[in-house]
Design a protein around this motif. Sequence first.
Motif, PDB file in Angstrom:
ATOM      1  N   LYS A   1       0.927  -1.316   0.075  1.00  0.00           N
ATOM      2  CA  LYS A   1       0.079   0.172   0.023  1.00  0.00           C
ATOM      3  C   LYS A   1       0.858   1.278   0.016  1.00  0.00           C
ATOM      4  O   LYS A   1       0.262   2.069   0.131  1.00  0.00           O
ATOM      5  N   ASP A   2       2.137   1.135   0.091  1.00  0.00           N
ATOM      6  CA  ASP A   2       3.065   2.243   0.263  1.00  0.00           C
ATOM      7  C   ASP A   2       3.755   2.284  -1.227  1.00  0.00           C
ATOM      8  O   ASP A   2       4.716   1.529  -1.339  1.00  0.00           O
ATOM      9  N   ALA A   3       3.769   3.535  -1.951  1.00  0.00           N
ATOM     10  CA  ALA A   3       4.313   3.444  -3.322  1.00  0.00           C
ATOM     11  C   ALA A   3       5.625   3.358  -3.175  1.00  0.00           C
ATOM     12  O   ALA A   3       6.418   2.807  -3.905  1.00  0.00           O
ATOM     13  N   TYR A   4       6.431   4.046  -2.076  1.00  0.00           N
ATOM     14  CA  TYR A   4       7.947   3.908  -1.962  1.00  0.00           C
ATOM     15  C   TYR A   4       8.288   2.315  -1.780  1.00  0.00           C
ATOM     16  O   TYR A   4       9.205   2.110  -2.514  1.00  0.00           O
ATOM     17  N   SER A   5       7.629   1.822  -1.101  1.00  0.00           N
ATOM     18  CA  SER A   5       8.131   0.647  -0.685  1.00  0.00           C
ATOM     19  C   SER A   5       7.769  -0.441  -1.963  1.00  0.00           C
ATOM     20  O   SER A   5       8.805  -1.273  -2.201  1.00  0.00           O
ATOM     21  N   VAL A   6       6.760  -0.182  -2.616  1.00  0.00           N
ATOM     22  CA  VAL A   6       6.355  -0.968  -3.913  1.00  0.00           C
ATOM     23  C   VAL A   6       7.478  -0.593  -5.052  1.00  0.00           C
ATOM     24  O   VAL A   6       8.192  -1.494  -5.675  1.00  0.00           O
ATOM     25  N   ASN A   7       7.991   0.553  -5.195  1.00  0.00           N
ATOM     26  CA  ASN A   7       9.302   1.039  -5.860  1.00  0.00           C
ATOM     27  C   ASN A   7      10.389   0.289  -5.749  1.00  0.00           C
ATOM     28  O   ASN A   7      11.277   0.016  -6.314  1.00  0.00           O
ATOM     29  N   GLN A   8      10.718   0.151  -4.359  1.00  0.00           N
ATOM     30  CA  GLN A   8      11.903  -0.548  -3.866  1.00  0.00           C
ATOM     31  C   GLN A   8      11.698  -1.876  -3.713  1.00  0.00           C
ATOM     32  O   GLN A   8      12.861  -2.608  -3.504  1.00  0.00           O
ATOM     33  N   LYS A   9      10.668  -2.545  -4.253  1.00  0.00           N
ATOM     34  CA  LYS A   9      10.610  -4.064  -4.262  1.00  0.00           C
ATOM     35  C   LYS A   9      10.466  -4.695  -2.898  1.00  0.00           C
ATOM     36  O   LYS A   9      11.058  -5.784  -2.894  1.00  0.00           O
ATOM     37  N   ILE A  10      10.160  -3.937  -1.862  1.00  0.00           N
ATOM     38  CA  ILE A  10      10.234  -4.457  -0.599  1.00  0.00           C
ATOM     39  C   ILE A  10       9.366  -6.088  -0.518  1.00  0.00           C
ATOM     40  O   ILE A  10       9.962  -6.879   0.288  1.00  0.00           O
ATOM     41  N   ALA A  11       8.592  -5.933  -1.104  1.00  0.00           N
ATOM     42  CA  ALA A  11       7.711  -7.357  -1.137  1.00  0.00           C
ATOM     43  C   ALA A  11       8.404  -8.572  -1.534  1.00  0.00           C
ATOM     44  O   ALA A  11       8.250  -9.574  -1.232  1.00  0.00           O
ATOM     45  N   ASP A  12       9.680  -8.257  -2.277  1.00  0.00           N
ATOM     46  CA  ASP A  12      10.400  -9.253  -2.940  1.00  0.00           C
ATOM     47  C   ASP A  12      11.775  -9.507  -1.852  1.00  0.00           C
ATOM     48  O   ASP A  12      12.770 -10.473  -2.106  1.00  0.00           O
ATOM     49  N   SER A  13      11.833  -8.538  -0.920  1.00  0.00           N
ATOM     50  CA  SER A  13      13.144  -8.862  -0.077  1.00  0.00           C
ATOM     51  C   SER A  13      12.902  -9.787   0.983  1.00  0.00           C
ATOM     52  O   SER A  13      11.958 -10.320   1.453  1.00  0.00           O
ATOM     53  N   CYS A  14      14.063 -10.402   1.409  1.00  0.00           N
ATOM     54  CA  CYS A  14      14.045 -11.273   2.551  1.00  0.00           C
ATOM     55  C   CYS A  14      13.873 -10.111   3.831  1.00  0.00           C
ATOM     56  O   CYS A  14      14.315  -8.999   3.915  1.00  0.00           O
ATOM     57  N   LEU A  15      13.049 -10.611   4.930  1.00  0.00           N
ATOM     58  CA  LEU A  15      12.739  -9.606   5.962  1.00  0.00           C
ATOM     59  C   LEU A  15      13.405 -10.216   7.551  1.00  0.00           C
ATOM     60  O   LEU A  15      13.738 -11.277   7.444  1.00  0.00           O
ATOM     61  N   ALA A  16      13.517  -9.280   8.356  1.00  0.00           N
ATOM     62  CA  ALA A  16      14.192  -9.693   9.501  1.00  0.00           C
ATOM     63  C   ALA A  16      12.969  -9.306  10.822  1.00  0.00           C
ATOM     64  O   ALA A  16      12.302  -8.145  10.660  1.00  0.00           O
ATOM     65  N   ALA A  17      12.807 -10.459  11.784  1.00  0.00           N
ATOM     66  CA  ALA A  17      11.812 -10.086  12.583  1.00  0.00           C
ATOM     67  C   ALA A  17      12.483 -10.174  13.998  1.00  0.00           C
ATOM     68  O   ALA A  17      13.176 -11.124  14.233  1.00  0.00           O
ATOM     69  N   GLU A  18      12.354  -8.849  14.609  1.00  0.00           N
ATOM     70  CA  GLU A  18      12.935  -8.917  16.002  1.00  0.00           C
ATOM     71  C   GLU A  18      11.673  -8.978  16.992  1.00  0.00           C
ATOM     72  O   GLU A  18      10.859  -8.002  16.970  1.00  0.00           O
ATOM     73  N   PHE A  19      11.780  -9.816  18.057  1.00  0.00           N
ATOM     74  CA  PHE A  19      10.592  -9.964  18.946  1.00  0.00           C
ATOM     75  C   PHE A  19      11.268  -9.404  20.342  1.00  0.00           C
ATOM     76  O   PHE A  19      12.218  -9.538  20.758  1.00  0.00           O
ATOM     77  N   GLY A  20      10.251  -8.676  20.812  1.00  0.00           N
ATOM     78  CA  GLY A  20      10.288  -8.251  22.329  1.00  0.00           C
ATOM     79  C   GLY A  20       9.298  -7.420  22.763  1.00  0.00           C
ATOM     80  O   GLY A  20       7.982  -7.895  22.328  1.00  0.00           O
ATOM     81  N   TYR A  21       9.445  -6.420  23.741  1.00  0.00           N
ATOM     82  CA  TYR A  21       8.224  -5.566  24.289  1.00  0.00           C
ATOM     83  C   TYR A  21       7.975  -4.223  23.622  1.00  0.00           C
ATOM     84  O   TYR A  21       9.170  -3.505  23.209  1.00  0.00           O
ATOM     85  N   TYR A  22       6.846  -3.735  23.639  1.00  0.00           N
ATOM     86  CA  TYR A  22       6.557  -2.507  22.934  1.00  0.00           C
ATOM     87  C   TYR A  22       5.540  -1.707  23.994  1.00  0.00           C
ATOM     88  O   TYR A  22       4.518  -1.997  24.238  1.00  0.00           O
ATOM     89  N   ASP A  23       5.864  -0.339  23.980  1.00  0.00           N
ATOM     90  CA  ASP A  23       4.913   0.282  24.622  1.00  0.00           C
ATOM     91  C   ASP A  23       3.734   0.992  23.908  1.00  0.00           C
ATOM     92  O   ASP A  23       4.222   2.000  23.092  1.00  0.00           O
ATOM     93  N   VAL A  24       2.746   0.725  24.185  1.00  0.00           N
ATOM     94  CA  VAL A  24       1.656   1.302  23.348  1.00  0.00           C
ATOM     95  C   VAL A  24       1.160   2.493  24.038  1.00  0.00           C
ATOM     96  O   VAL A  24       0.223   3.209  23.276  1.00  0.00           O
ATOM     97  N   SER A  25       1.575   3.060  25.094  1.00  0.00           N
ATOM     98  CA  SER A  25       1.368   4.284  25.596  1.00  0.00           C
ATOM     99  C   SER A  25       2.535   4.963  26.099  1.00  0.00           C
ATOM    100  O   SER A  25       2.779   5.124  27.152  1.00  0.00           O
ATOM    101  N   PRO A  26       3.296   5.444  25.034  1.00  0.00           N
ATOM    102  CA  PRO A  26       4.701   5.811  25.495  1.00  0.00           C
ATOM    103  C   PRO A  26       4.629   7.365  26.137  1.00  0.00           C
ATOM    104  O   PRO A  26       5.589   7.605  26.827  1.00  0.00           O
ATOM    105  N   ASP A  27       3.440   8.107  26.212  1.00  0.00           N
ATOM    106  CA  ASP A  27       3.384   9.312  26.886  1.00  0.00           C
ATOM    107  C   ASP A  27       3.115   9.113  28.046  1.00  0.00           C
ATOM    108  O   ASP A  27       3.631   9.921  29.171  1.00  0.00           O
TER     109      ASP A  27
END
Length: 220
Positions: free
Chosen positions: A149-175
């Motif tokens: 859905k992102d024109a930049y990523s489509v142009n860079q052929k991101i969908a054909d790239s190998c991906l990296a997945a990092e697992f951890g914790y994330y703060d959904v209320s950083p404020d």
Amino acid sequence: MFAKKSSCIVLLALALGSSCKKSTLTGVQNDNGCISRIQRDYADTNKPELTASIKLLTDNHIATNDLVVTRAILNDTITTNGPLHVLQHVIAQQYRNGLPILFAQVGYHFNNGIYYTTSGYIYSNVTLSTTPRTTLPQLRYLFVHAALKDAYSVNQKIADSCLAAEFGYYDVSPDSHGQLIKAWRITPANHDYPFAIIQDDNAKLLFYNNGILTLNKSRN
């Protein structure tokens, strides 16, 4: 005899029904393309600087077991109508339970080697588990679906790239801080952008960023 058979049929139907219940992740499709789980190395690549930073922290009785020093400024000189002050700034990535708290860095600041203040929020004990639920193929599907859905990523052929997945914790209320969830940070391999944050327990895309800042100019 008929009653026994009927009860057996009912039990069998219940068993089959319960085994076919959909999980909360059932609607997420799989993409069996290239994706790997990684442990990102946040450590400062300047080894003498890293060693000096850890010594500075320990000399000031700051625990380092849940910190990884990412950057340091050890000779920030300031003169303000008086003696010379040599300031040190140590930036560290926070970990809990062996997992990174994504984007949660904290700064420790020193004056002539003596601690005087902290910048950033320090997380206390985290009771969330360390076991992921969303699978790598599901993560790839979600990331690629967002990238298409992102024109930049489509142009860079991101969908054909190998991906990296990092697992951890994330703060959904950083404020307000403190509302941590289990989450994934997904990027193309060996790149920082684009990246997505995906909640682990329900495979929800929380955030997608292609790294490009768009300025909205006001119209005259």
